[in-house]
Design a protein around this motif. Sequence first.
Motif, mmCIF file in Angstrom:
data_model
loop_
_atom_site.group_PDB
_atom_site.id
_atom_site.type_symbol
_atom_site.label_atom_id
_atom_site.label_comp_id
_atom_site.label_asym_id
_atom_site.label_seq_id
_atom_site.Cartn_x
_atom_site.Cartn_y
_atom_site.Cartn_z
ATOM 1 N N VAL A 242 49.138 99.774 -35.284
ATOM 2 C CA VAL A 242 48.555 99.328 -36.551
ATOM 3 C C VAL A 242 49.674 98.960 -37.531
ATOM 4 O O VAL A 242 50.542 99.778 -37.806
ATOM 5 C CB VAL A 242 47.696 100.444 -37.188
ATOM 6 N N MET A 243 49.610 97.748 -38.074
ATOM 7 C CA MET A 243 50.665 97.325 -38.993
ATOM 8 C C MET A 243 50.084 96.631 -40.215
ATOM 9 O O MET A 243 48.978 96.106 -40.171
ATOM 10 C CB MET A 243 51.615 96.348 -38.287
ATOM 11 N N PRO A 244 50.867 96.582 -41.312
ATOM 12 C CA PRO A 244 50.480 95.697 -42.409
ATOM 13 C C PRO A 244 50.507 94.257 -41.909
ATOM 14 O O PRO A 244 51.358 93.900 -41.084
ATOM 15 C CB PRO A 244 51.589 95.901 -43.446
ATOM 16 N N ILE A 245 49.587 93.436 -42.423
ATOM 17 C CA ILE A 245 49.497 92.071 -41.920
ATOM 18 C C ILE A 245 50.798 91.300 -42.142
ATOM 19 O O ILE A 245 51.127 90.402 -41.371
ATOM 20 C CB ILE A 245 48.289 91.338 -42.563
#
Lengths: 248, 252
Positions: A242-245
């Motif tokens: 999961v990452m920041p866009i």
Amino acid sequence: MNINGKVALITGASSGIGAATALKLAAAGVKVGIAARRADRLYALRAEIAGKGGDAVVLEMDVTDPTAIERGMETLIGSYGSIDILFNNAGVMPVSEIDRFKTDEWNAMVDINIKGVLNTTAAVLPHMIRQHSGHIFNTSSIAGRKVFGPGFTVYSATKFAVTAFSEGLRMEISKKHNIRVTCIQPGGVMTELPEQTTDPEKRKLLDDHRTSIRFLDPEDIADALLFATQAPAHVNVAELFVMPIEQI
Amino acid sequence: MFERLENTVALVTGASSGIGRAAALRLAQSGAVVAIVARRADRLEALAAEIRRNGGIVLPIAADITSSDEAIAVVTRITSELGRLDTLINAAGLMLNGPSIESPLSEWDRMIDINLRGLIYVTKAALPHLIDAVASSPRNVADVVNISSVAGRFAAPQVAIYNATKFAVTAATEAWRQEFTRRSVRFSVIEPGATATELFDQKAGQREGFASMFGEVEQMHPQDIAEAVAFIVTNPRRVAINEIVLRPTDQA
């Protein structure tokens, strides 16, 4: 899977992802053992959870100390009678380049990020094996998938260890003991992580990064954990990256 | 936190059965208009009827996406009839495993055509429209979710070409992610383990082959994977779920 009434143990619960997850799980009806070294923070978190109608017990414990973990487990089992979800979340990331030889910080990362996970898993697993059910979450990192550049070498090494341990643990206990294992690999999240860096240049780098892009909120990772643990019992979400866009 | 998909359009390939079918139903349930694509028109019509019964809006398109012309035509028809394209779910897939000496080359070509070429053709045709959709989207984001496999992470004997196509999907997704994430097109890959779909029936002996490796396993259902698709797509713009590996709890 309905998680109302289940019992969770969360390490590193005094702030960041751990605290956000404790709040979300409690809101879903999970009784949470909130574990960390900073008792004042934990009591404040317990008050917040109780204020929203949730149920939490404070476990003052250092994941590098197996005796303290055993004590914490006694309190947790004494309070709630079982344990269904373990979130191995405690972690540190003091960033410095290798040729600065900050060996105390290397050792702290090995002790907390790796041994802390092993110590806590060892204390919890017998209970889960006995009840033939459970769900263990380990917090790895994007740095547990690819080796980051100068300053992150030891941190990456510890997070690769967490990723590897999670995969092996899953292979050993998912089918045999009906215990699910999920490795969460977050990118940039707004937590206290940068504050552990003593090297001023690296600290500036970390601070600049989180103002240059919109980091995730700790609650976003908590949502991912809830997605995985609410999946049907026959589904094991093994990895969640999961990452920041805006993070490449 | 999790968003609705009203006023967005989703394209789902491999929608006639399995994960594609379940994903189409699930996205329609979240409010998306869904274009469902596969070769089998009768299956698509049945799915379209089911989505309509549930109150959804659906456009069935029978097409073979292993032809780049047909893949382009599918995307053109969606954008002209439905006005936009926000979400692409590449779920079409084929698995024909077996001993490499005995396996006909034609089987390998078919896996490359469907698992890789079809996915590439549809994605290439969709990209400009996905970028356009971001600007006018109620959510300021577009999504591509590629269904790879745990076979896209781990190689095994007699699985060479299926492995190769799924490793390729995982790699292309990551490269596209890096290229397009700052333009608000999120690329995600889902790598499921054994799921109760038609995949194992696409060639005789595959069920037995799986059983000899993993023993008896309570497989996942297509709906379980569809939930992961929905989790990815309905997350707010800032949250990019790059990769999800799911396995049956029984599958060591």
